[in-house]
Scaffold this motif. Structure first.
Motif, PDB file in Angstrom:
ATOM      1  N   VAL A 188      46.723  72.646  42.071  1.00 41.90           N
ATOM      2  CA  VAL A 188      46.653  73.754  43.028  1.00 41.90           C
ATOM      3  C   VAL A 188      46.362  75.037  42.259  1.00 41.90           C
ATOM      4  O   VAL A 188      47.035  75.372  41.298  1.00 41.90           O
ATOM      5  CB  VAL A 188      47.972  73.903  43.820  1.00 41.90           C
ATOM      6  N   GLY A 189      45.337  75.726  42.657  1.00 43.19           N
ATOM      7  CA  GLY A 189      44.966  76.979  42.013  1.00 43.19           C
ATOM      8  C   GLY A 189      43.901  76.829  40.940  1.00 43.19           C
ATOM      9  O   GLY A 189      43.267  77.813  40.567  1.00 43.19           O
ATOM     10  N   LEU A 190      43.696  75.621  40.427  1.00 50.48           N
ATOM     11  CA  LEU A 190      42.655  75.429  39.418  1.00 50.48           C
ATOM     12  C   LEU A 190      41.282  75.574  40.066  1.00 50.48           C
ATOM     13  O   LEU A 190      41.006  74.940  41.090  1.00 50.48           O
ATOM     14  CB  LEU A 190      42.764  74.036  38.779  1.00 50.48           C
ATOM     15  N   ASN A 191      40.465  76.411  39.485  1.00 51.99           N
ATOM     16  CA  ASN A 191      39.116  76.650  40.012  1.00 51.99           C
ATOM     17  C   ASN A 191      39.145  77.035  41.487  1.00 51.99           C
ATOM     18  O   ASN A 191      38.253  76.676  42.251  1.00 51.99           O
ATOM     19  CB  ASN A 191      38.220  75.427  39.813  1.00 51.99           C
ATOM     20  N   GLY A 192      40.201  77.709  41.901  1.00 56.89           N
ATOM     21  CA  GLY A 192      40.290  78.186  43.275  1.00 56.89           C
ATOM     22  C   GLY A 192      40.724  77.141  44.287  1.00 56.89           C
ATOM     23  O   GLY A 192      40.616  77.365  45.494  1.00 56.89           O
TER      24      GLY A 192
ATOM     25  N   ALA B  69      45.601  68.509  48.745  1.00 54.91           N
ATOM     26  CA  ALA B  69      46.198  67.505  49.630  1.00 54.91           C
ATOM     27  C   ALA B  69      45.131  66.563  50.180  1.00 54.91           C
ATOM     28  O   ALA B  69      45.319  65.345  50.192  1.00 54.91           O
ATOM     29  CB  ALA B  69      46.935  68.194  50.768  1.00 54.91           C
ATOM     30  N   ARG B  70      44.020  67.117  50.607  1.00 52.92           N
ATOM     31  CA  ARG B  70      42.928  66.306  51.158  1.00 52.92           C
ATOM     32  C   ARG B  70      42.382  65.355  50.107  1.00 52.92           C
ATOM     33  O   ARG B  70      42.123  64.177  50.377  1.00 52.92           O
ATOM     34  CB  ARG B  70      41.822  67.226  51.671  1.00 52.92           C
ATOM     35  N   CYS B  71      42.247  65.830  48.888  1.00 54.89           N
ATOM     36  CA  CYS B  71      41.717  65.026  47.793  1.00 54.89           C
ATOM     37  C   CYS B  71      42.620  63.829  47.480  1.00 54.89           C
ATOM     38  O   CYS B  71      42.138  62.759  47.128  1.00 54.89           O
ATOM     39  CB  CYS B  71      41.558  65.908  46.558  1.00 54.89           C
ATOM     40  N   HIS B  72      43.926  64.013  47.628  1.00 58.37           N
ATOM     41  CA  HIS B  72      44.881  62.956  47.286  1.00 58.37           C
ATOM     42  C   HIS B  72      45.404  62.209  48.509  1.00 58.37           C
ATOM     43  O   HIS B  72      46.326  61.406  48.400  1.00 58.37           O
ATOM     44  CB  HIS B  72      46.047  63.556  46.497  1.00 58.37           C
TER      45      HIS B  72
ATOM     46  N   THR C  24      49.691  65.063  52.918  1.00 63.63           N
ATOM     47  CA  THR C  24      49.754  66.251  53.765  1.00 63.63           C
ATOM     48  C   THR C  24      50.075  67.472  52.910  1.00 63.63           C
ATOM     49  O   THR C  24      50.626  67.347  51.814  1.00 63.63           O
ATOM     50  CB  THR C  24      50.829  66.114  54.860  1.00 63.63           C
ATOM     51  N   ARG C  25      49.750  68.635  53.428  1.00 64.98           N
ATOM     52  CA  ARG C  25      50.092  69.876  52.731  1.00 64.98           C
ATOM     53  C   ARG C  25      51.599  69.989  52.570  1.00 64.98           C
ATOM     54  O   ARG C  25      52.093  70.511  51.584  1.00 64.98           O
ATOM     55  CB  ARG C  25      49.569  71.085  53.501  1.00 64.98           C
ATOM     56  N   GLN C  26      52.328  69.478  53.554  1.00 60.91           N
ATOM     57  CA  GLN C  26      53.780  69.561  53.525  1.00 60.91           C
ATOM     58  C   GLN C  26      54.370  68.857  52.303  1.00 60.91           C
ATOM     59  O   GLN C  26      55.361  69.308  51.744  1.00 60.91           O
ATOM     60  CB  GLN C  26      54.368  68.980  54.814  1.00 60.91           C
TER      61      GLN C  26
END
Length: 52
Positions: free
Chosen positions: A27-31, A38-41, A44-46
């Motif tokens: 999170v935060g790497l390259n924006g 979450a979508r990549c893995h 959920t965002r939660q």
């Protein structure tokens, strides 16, 4: 469109501490936002907010 049929008992995925830390570190790497990671893995965002 692809559909997935789950047969049998659905179980929760277990995440090792190393996996959680690796995902949180993205999170935060390259924006990358929490939503992007979450979508990549396929979580959920939660999950990410709880792990923080």
């Amino acid at each position: 469109m692809r559909h997935e049929v789950i047969v049998g008992v659905e179980r929760r995925r277990r995440w090792r501490e190393e996996e959680k830390l690796s995902i949180l570190g993205k999170v935060g790497l390259n924006g990358a936002t929490v939503s992007d990671v979450a979508r990549c893995h396929d979580i959920t965002r939660q999950h990410i907010y709880q792990w923080r």
